[in-house]
Design a protein around this motif. Structure first.
Motif, PDB file in Angstrom:
ATOM      1  N   GLU A 126       0.811  -1.214   0.000  1.00 49.55           N
ATOM      2  CA  GLU A 126       0.000   0.000   0.000  1.00 49.55           C
ATOM      3  C   GLU A 126       0.840   1.258   0.000  1.00 49.55           C
ATOM      4  OE1 GLU A 126      -2.521  -0.373   3.365  1.00 49.55           O
ATOM      5  OE2 GLU A 126      -3.685  -2.050   2.528  1.00 49.55           O
ATOM      6  N   GLY A 127       2.142   1.100  -0.104  1.00 45.69           N
ATOM      7  CA  GLY A 127       3.021   2.257  -0.166  1.00 45.69           C
ATOM      8  C   GLY A 127       3.406   2.827   1.181  1.00 45.69           C
ATOM      9  N   LYS A 128       3.038   2.139   2.263  1.00 44.20           N
ATOM     10  CA  LYS A 128       3.406   2.614   3.595  1.00 44.20           C
ATOM     11  C   LYS A 128       4.795   2.099   3.973  1.00 44.20           C
ATOM     12  CE  LYS A 128      -1.341   2.838   5.342  1.00 44.20           C
ATOM     13  NZ  LYS A 128      -2.277   2.347   6.394  1.00 44.20           N
ATOM     14  N   GLU A 129       5.585   2.975   4.628  1.00 49.16           N
ATOM     15  CA  GLU A 129       6.932   2.578   5.018  1.00 49.16           C
ATOM     16  C   GLU A 129       6.865   1.557   6.154  1.00 49.16           C
ATOM     17  OE1 GLU A 129      11.324   4.571   5.773  1.00 49.16           O
ATOM     18  OE2 GLU A 129       9.522   5.831   5.868  1.00 49.16           O
ATOM     19  N   ILE A 130       7.622   0.490   6.013  1.00 48.08           N
ATOM     20  CA  ILE A 130       7.602  -0.605   6.979  1.00 48.08           C
ATOM     21  C   ILE A 130       8.444  -0.248   8.202  1.00 48.08           C
ATOM     22  CG2 ILE A 130       8.246  -3.013   7.369  1.00 48.08           C
ATOM     23  CD1 ILE A 130       7.795  -3.467   4.356  1.00 48.08           C
ATOM     24  N   VAL A 131       7.861  -0.421   9.379  1.00 50.76           N
ATOM     25  CA  VAL A 131       8.577  -0.189  10.631  1.00 50.76           C
ATOM     26  C   VAL A 131       9.198  -1.509  11.096  1.00 50.76           C
ATOM     27  CG1 VAL A 131       8.392   0.502  13.042  1.00 50.76           C
ATOM     28  CG2 VAL A 131       7.067   1.709  11.290  1.00 50.76           C
ATOM     29  N   LYS A 132      10.494  -1.482  11.362  1.00 46.53           N
ATOM     30  CA  LYS A 132      11.184  -2.639  11.921  1.00 46.53           C
ATOM     31  C   LYS A 132      11.680  -2.303  13.320  1.00 46.53           C
ATOM     32  CE  LYS A 132      12.532  -4.770   7.531  1.00 46.53           C
ATOM     33  NZ  LYS A 132      13.640  -5.354   6.736  1.00 46.53           N
ATOM     34  N   TYR A 133      12.237  -3.303  13.995  1.00 45.85           N
ATOM     35  CA  TYR A 133      12.583  -3.124  15.400  1.00 45.85           C
ATOM     36  C   TYR A 133      13.981  -3.671  15.691  1.00 45.85           C
ATOM     37  CZ  TYR A 133       7.563  -2.364  15.694  1.00 45.85           C
ATOM     38  OH  TYR A 133       6.303  -1.893  15.488  1.00 45.85           O
ATOM     39  N   ILE A 134      14.734  -2.921  16.464  1.00 43.01           N
ATOM     40  CA  ILE A 134      16.013  -3.383  17.001  1.00 43.01           C
ATOM     41  C   ILE A 134      15.754  -3.834  18.436  1.00 43.01           C
ATOM     42  CG2 ILE A 134      18.365  -2.716  17.643  1.00 43.01           C
ATOM     43  CD1 ILE A 134      18.144  -0.527  15.462  1.00 43.01           C
ATOM     44  N   VAL A 135      16.191  -5.034  18.775  1.00 43.32           N
ATOM     45  CA  VAL A 135      15.922  -5.580  20.110  1.00 43.32           C
ATOM     46  C   VAL A 135      17.230  -6.013  20.770  1.00 43.32           C
ATOM     47  CG1 VAL A 135      14.722  -7.349  21.432  1.00 43.32           C
ATOM     48  CG2 VAL A 135      13.649  -6.399  19.381  1.00 43.32           C
ATOM     49  N   TYR A 136      17.473  -5.483  21.959  1.00 47.53           N
ATOM     50  CA  TYR A 136      18.549  -5.990  22.822  1.00 47.53           C
ATOM     51  C   TYR A 136      17.880  -6.585  24.058  1.00 47.53           C
ATOM     52  CZ  TYR A 136      21.491  -2.640  20.232  1.00 47.53           C
ATOM     53  OH  TYR A 136      22.144  -1.921  19.264  1.00 47.53           O
ATOM     54  N   SER A 137      18.368  -7.704  24.539  1.00 46.20           N
ATOM     55  CA  SER A 137      17.782  -8.246  25.766  1.00 46.20           C
ATOM     56  C   SER A 137      18.858  -8.905  26.622  1.00 46.20           C
ATOM     57  CB  SER A 137      16.681  -9.265  25.437  1.00 46.20           C
ATOM     58  OG  SER A 137      17.209 -10.410  24.829  1.00 46.20           O
ATOM     59  N   HIS A 138      18.674  -8.795  27.918  1.00 46.67           N
ATOM     60  CA  HIS A 138      19.547  -9.450  28.887  1.00 46.67           C
ATOM     61  C   HIS A 138      18.674 -10.102  29.959  1.00 46.67           C
ATOM     62  CE1 HIS A 138      22.930  -7.324  27.123  1.00 46.67           C
ATOM     63  NE2 HIS A 138      23.749  -7.963  27.947  1.00 46.67           N
ATOM     64  N   SER A 139      19.153 -11.203  30.499  1.00 46.07           N
ATOM     65  CA  SER A 139      18.485 -11.835  31.632  1.00 46.07           C
ATOM     66  C   SER A 139      19.511 -12.045  32.742  1.00 46.07           C
ATOM     67  CB  SER A 139      17.870 -13.184  31.223  1.00 46.07           C
ATOM     68  OG  SER A 139      16.813 -12.992  30.303  1.00 46.07           O
ATOM     69  N   PHE A 140      19.017 -12.077  33.969  1.00 44.80           N
ATOM     70  CA  PHE A 140      19.909 -12.156  35.116  1.00 44.80           C
ATOM     71  C   PHE A 140      19.520 -13.303  36.040  1.00 44.80           C
ATOM     72  CE2 PHE A 140      19.729  -7.885  33.535  1.00 44.80           C
ATOM     73  CZ  PHE A 140      21.034  -7.450  33.534  1.00 44.80           C
ATOM     74  N   ILE A 141      20.533 -14.007  36.532  1.00 47.18           N
ATOM     75  CA  ILE A 141      20.352 -15.036  37.554  1.00 47.18           C
ATOM     76  C   ILE A 141      21.117 -14.566  38.781  1.00 47.18           C
ATOM     77  CG2 ILE A 141      20.788 -17.447  38.175  1.00 47.18           C
ATOM     78  CD1 ILE A 141      20.639 -18.142  35.223  1.00 47.18           C
ATOM     79  N   PRO A 142      20.512 -14.632  39.973  1.00 46.76           N
ATOM     80  CA  PRO A 142      21.130 -14.006  41.156  1.00 46.76           C
ATOM     81  C   PRO A 142      22.566 -14.414  41.447  1.00 46.76           C
ATOM     82  CG  PRO A 142      18.890 -14.647  41.623  1.00 46.76           C
ATOM     83  CD  PRO A 142      19.209 -15.200  40.272  1.00 46.76           C
ATOM     84  N   ASN A 143      22.916 -15.706  41.375  1.00 47.53           N
ATOM     85  CA  ASN A 143      24.272 -16.137  41.705  1.00 47.53           C
ATOM     86  C   ASN A 143      24.493 -17.530  41.152  1.00 47.53           C
ATOM     87  OD1 ASN A 143      23.099 -17.983  43.635  1.00 47.53           O
ATOM     88  ND2 ASN A 143      22.824 -16.212  44.989  1.00 47.53           N
ATOM     89  N   ARG A 144      25.699 -18.069  41.326  1.00 51.08           N
ATOM     90  CA  ARG A 144      26.023 -19.360  40.735  1.00 51.08           C
ATOM     91  C   ARG A 144      25.184 -20.488  41.332  1.00 51.08           C
ATOM     92  NH1 ARG A 144      29.231 -21.486  37.275  1.00 51.08           N
ATOM     93  NH2 ARG A 144      30.271 -19.511  36.877  1.00 51.08           N
ATOM     94  N   GLU A 145      24.841 -20.395  42.623  1.00 50.57           N
ATOM     95  CA  GLU A 145      24.005 -21.430  43.203  1.00 50.57           C
ATOM     96  C   GLU A 145      22.640 -21.465  42.518  1.00 50.57           C
ATOM     97  OE1 GLU A 145      25.780 -19.244  44.995  1.00 50.57           O
ATOM     98  OE2 GLU A 145      27.334 -20.690  45.532  1.00 50.57           O
ATOM     99  N   LYS A 146      22.072 -20.288  42.299  1.00 48.64           N
ATOM    100  CA  LYS A 146      20.791 -20.224  41.606  1.00 48.64           C
ATOM    101  C   LYS A 146      20.944 -20.615  40.140  1.00 48.64           C
ATOM    102  CE  LYS A 146      18.684 -18.795  45.268  1.00 48.64           C
ATOM    103  NZ  LYS A 146      17.825 -19.739  46.017  1.00 48.64           N
ATOM    104  N   LEU A 147      22.115 -20.362  39.589  1.00 50.71           N
ATOM    105  CA  LEU A 147      22.374 -20.746  38.203  1.00 50.71           C
ATOM    106  C   LEU A 147      22.202 -22.247  38.027  1.00 50.71           C
ATOM    107  CD1 LEU A 147      23.686 -20.066  35.328  1.00 50.71           C
ATOM    108  CD2 LEU A 147      25.821 -20.778  36.384  1.00 50.71           C
ATOM    109  N   MET A 148      22.789 -23.034  38.927  1.00 48.68           N
ATOM    110  CA  MET A 148      22.705 -24.483  38.819  1.00 48.68           C
ATOM    111  C   MET A 148      21.265 -24.957  39.057  1.00 48.68           C
ATOM    112  SD  MET A 148      25.684 -24.820  37.933  1.00 48.68           S
ATOM    113  CE  MET A 148      25.630 -26.593  37.674  1.00 48.68           C
ATOM    114  N   GLU A 149      20.553 -24.256  39.926  1.00 46.98           N
ATOM    115  CA  GLU A 149      19.154 -24.607  40.177  1.00 46.98           C
ATOM    116  C   GLU A 149      18.312 -24.362  38.925  1.00 46.98           C
ATOM    117  OE1 GLU A 149      15.617 -23.320  43.314  1.00 46.98           O
ATOM    118  OE2 GLU A 149      17.734 -22.931  43.792  1.00 46.98           O
TER     119      GLU A 149
END
Length: 497
Positions: free
Chosen positions: A395-418
């Protein structure tokens, strides 16, 4: 060198489409031809071809017998495709010590292409010929997600020796097949064996239908074995869960090994993938062309009974669309995300990944989303930057795209293994791959009392990937979020996605 030359001719036929082949199998063929060229022209090349060893494995299979179908009871004659891979496994040797070049193999192909028979024959060869040559006891294990799955290859090994001249050289019981002279054996593993691995020193490990394995527990058993010529062998069909290790790590990594445009190399990993190419099934009606089926069925499409069974499955899939996913995965070896209630198609998500953002994001609006946690869950943050792409729709409309950055966090190594145990995700591997970093001081918003939908969206002046000076504007937060407070998480782990 007859076998060597036959394999070269086969590879050339695949590359030129004299034998219909998919892109990744052509890459595997080109990889072999490149190795052959280096062997023939470069004196510094660390590997050599041993024709006798390549011929021996062909002769070995002739001593075994088909156990099922129209060929039941007849000697096994390896096809050109099977010789291409199996003879490479035994033909390429290290110049420095004459031992096997390849320590791992990965073969992905549609179902009913003699995968179990091939694995069983190699397991018998390893526990007899190779163990005797190396003067050591070879522990060979077969592993599936359940014990019954583990016993498929094990049982096939026993069946292949019926009416075989090799039968008297092995002692076959319900739970083990032992080579009498060397004491080497084949045993199926249980789920508990995968968790503990106690007492095993696998010279060889067969991972059957790896796409079904939710973790790398069995895979890890095959690493670091104290033996002269270790072998980790993976033969699988594509699956329907793109979060499992087979797709996330092995299939992706092996594809890169084959890709001539990739800088990933592994000279000790033998890889072959036979699948439909994406353009073959983007329009499902193209699947009417049965010649395309040959790409994923190098054995099954060579005899009429095999073709008829695929035709039957395809007819059902066309008439009942809900069966098309299973047809694509099982009969054509296509990875398809089919997890019920799955939030996202992971293949499409992966296809959006880029190595570098070429757009200057300074001064642009950024949407920041938070997914909070209470104790052991991941705390996640995502930066989403919309931009006009310069592309236009119908229809001649300019397409909007998206740049996405994401991070996730785990409290510590003990929780990491869990979390690793609960999520069935190898977060340790992410750390080794550089996708996870240790964050010693991090402010996290935590401890919410009623939060049925824990995602809160805001627009903030923030900094991401070295970019700053975003436009700032606040969006009304989720009304369910209450009593939020910031607390330092000492030793938190940051996971970059």
């Amino acid at each position: 060198m007859e076998v060597y030359e036959n394999i070269k001719q086969y590879a050339q036929k695949c590359i030129t489409d004299e034998i219909i082949s998919c892109k990744k199998h052509k890459w595997a063929c080109q990889r072999f031809l490149n190795d052959a060229d280096r062997f023939e022209t470069d004196q510094e090349y660390p590997y050599c071809w041993n024709e006798e060893s390549a011929q021996n494995i062909i002769n070995w299979f002739k001593l075994l017998r088909h156990s099922k179908g129209i060929l039941a009871g007849k000697p096994i004659e390896l096809t050109e495709w099977q010789q291409f891979r199996i003879c490479q496994l035994y033909g390429w040797k290290r110049k420095k010590d004459g031992r096997r070049r390849f320590k791992k193999t990965f073969t992905e192909v549609a179902r009913k292409n003699a995968k179990s028979q091939e694995e069983a024959g190699i397991a018998l060869y390893e526990t007899s010929v190779i163990s005797t040559k190396n003067k050591e006891v070879c522990e060979m294990y077969t592993a599936g997600v359940k014990r019954d799955q583990s016993k498929i290859v094990f049982n096939e090994a026993g069946l292949m020796m019926r009416n075989s001249p090799l039968r008297g050289k092995f002692n076959v019981t319900r739970d083990s097949i032992t080579h009498i002279r060397s004491g080497s054996f084949i045993k199926p593993l249980s789920k508990e064996d995968g968790k503990s691995g106690d007492g095993t020193n696998p010279a060889g490990l067969v991972l059957d239908e790896f796409h079904q394995h939710p973790t790398t527990e069995f895979y890890d058993l095959g690493l670091g074995a104290n033996t002269k010529e270790p072998l980790l062998m993976i033969i699988t069909t594509a699956g329907m869960d793109l979060t499992y290790p087979c797709y996330v790590t092995e299939y992706t990594y092996c594809s890169k090994i084959l890709d001539p445009d990739s800088d990933v190399e592994n000279e000790e990993y033998l890889v072959d993938i036979c699948e439909l190419d994406p353009e073959d099934y983007e329009d499902i009606s193209r699947l009417d062309d049965e010649s395309l089926w040959e790409k994923a069925n190098p054995i099954r499409m060579t005899y009429e009974e095999g073709k008829e069974k695929i035709r039957g499955e395809y007819k059902i899939a066309k008439e009942i669309p809900e069966h098309m996913t299973a047809f694509l995965t099982k009969c054509l070896n296509v990875w398809v995300q089919a997890k019920e209630n799955g939030y996202m198609d992971m293949a499409k998500w992966k296809a959006c990944e880029v190595e570098e953002i070429l757009i200057d994001t300074r001064g642009m609006r950024v949407y920041v989303g938070f997914d909070m946690s209470a104790k052991t869950d991941l705390t996640s943050i995502a930066f989403i930057i919309p931009y006009k792409s310069g592309e236009f729709d119908a229809e001649g409309k300019e397409i909007v795209k998206y740049i996405v950055y994401s991070h996730s966090f785990i409290p510590n190594r003990e929780k990491l293994m869990e979390r690793k145990a609960k999520d069935k995700v190898d977060y340790d591997a992410w750390e080794r791959m550089g996708r996870k970093e240790d964050v010693r001081s991090f402010l996290a918003v935590q401890n919410f009392s009623a939060c049925p939908s824990p995602i809160c969206g805001i627009m903030v002046a923030s900094k991401s990937k070295g970019r700053e000076n975003f436009q700032s504007r606040t969006i009304k937060p989720n009304p369910h979020i209450r009593k939020a407070f910031c607390t330092k998480m000492q030793g938190a782990f940051c996971i970059s996605k």
